[in-house]
Design an enzyme around this catalytic site. Sequence first.
Site, short mmCIF file in Angstrom:
data_model
loop_
_atom_site.label_atom_id
_atom_site.label_comp_id
_atom_site.label_asym_id
_atom_site.label_seq_id
_atom_site.Cartn_x
_atom_site.Cartn_y
_atom_site.Cartn_z
N LEU A 175 -10.31 -3.43 3.79
CA LEU A 175 -9.43 -2.83 2.80
C LEU A 175 -8.25 -2.12 3.45
CD1 LEU A 175 -8.85 -2.10 -0.15
CD2 LEU A 175 -10.32 -0.09 0.15
N ASP A 176 -7.04 -2.55 3.07
CA ASP A 176 -5.79 -1.92 3.52
C ASP A 176 -5.66 -1.89 5.04
OD1 ASP A 176 -5.02 -1.43 0.88
OD2 ASP A 176 -6.11 0.45 0.83
N GLU A 177 -6.26 -2.86 5.72
CA GLU A 177 -6.17 -2.90 7.17
C GLU A 177 -5.71 -4.27 7.67
OE1 GLU A 177 -9.64 -1.44 9.13
OE2 GLU A 177 -9.74 0.40 7.94
N HIS A 215 0.85 -1.19 0.00
CA HIS A 215 0.00 0.00 0.00
C HIS A 215 0.88 1.24 0.00
CE1 HIS A 215 -2.77 3.12 1.43
NE2 HIS A 215 -3.71 2.38 0.89
#
Length: 292
Positions: A233-235, A198
Amino acid sequence: MTTMPQEANNYIFTGTCRAGTGVVAAVTSYLAERDCYICALEQFDDDSTDKFFMRAVFRPQDGSPSIDSIRESFAEVSAKFAMDWHIHDPKVPVKTLIMVSKYDHCLDDILYRRRKGEFNMEITAVVSNHVDLRAMVEREGIAFIHLPVTKDTKPQQEQRLLEIVNETGTELVILARYMQILSNELSAQLSGRCINIHHSFLPGFKGAKPYHQAYERGVKVIGATAHYVTSDLDEGPIIEQILTRVNHNYKPEHLVRVGRDNESTALSKAITYHIERRVFLDGNKTVVFLGG
């Protein structure tokens, strides 16, 4: 990389169980009794989850039984602690599938490091929703598979992706700037074996043009985060993060340039840690052993 090269006849033991007395002694005694030399040993107790994590590098010696015998009889030890464990042969390449879109910097870095022997991986295929990087992939003698994604075709293409993963025996999936959001179902299927990069030091700027957002906010550091993919998402659990200090002189194009380096470096480190069996999932976080 910060890790050390492995001897040719070393093996890697990884184990996870509930924290308790006697786990380390049981594992090390078991190996010592079979005349195995322990080259490196790391452990961690997470008080918040009551979980124990252990990584040991060991080398069988002349008097040791076969590695198959060592694996088989360890079941008696593991049963006592309800341990999830593996003994890995680091000489065996990790079968890896890479997913990309149009950005080439992370893919190019992975291919370069693989050529130089930094990654012990066998790339089973490169899958993309675009054809832009086909030539880069095919000149390396690697299969390039084009799976274009639209709102209507996404379920079928994700099913095809899973078929490719299973057909090739792929162990690790790398999203090397793959600009598509994986469905919750696919994320669950690839849990713990899909690494994403990311373009931010999470939590941070999300969505389109993150470096332009950073410029507008006058940030003083930018970064990149490599993490396991989850339905959030992105975690997902973070494996590695890279930071670079910047200032008011940096225009968006300069931030993009620095960001490319951050992304490539963070992703390559995360891949190395995963391949060398240094990463343990601990709920929504990770334990990463960086010793021997």
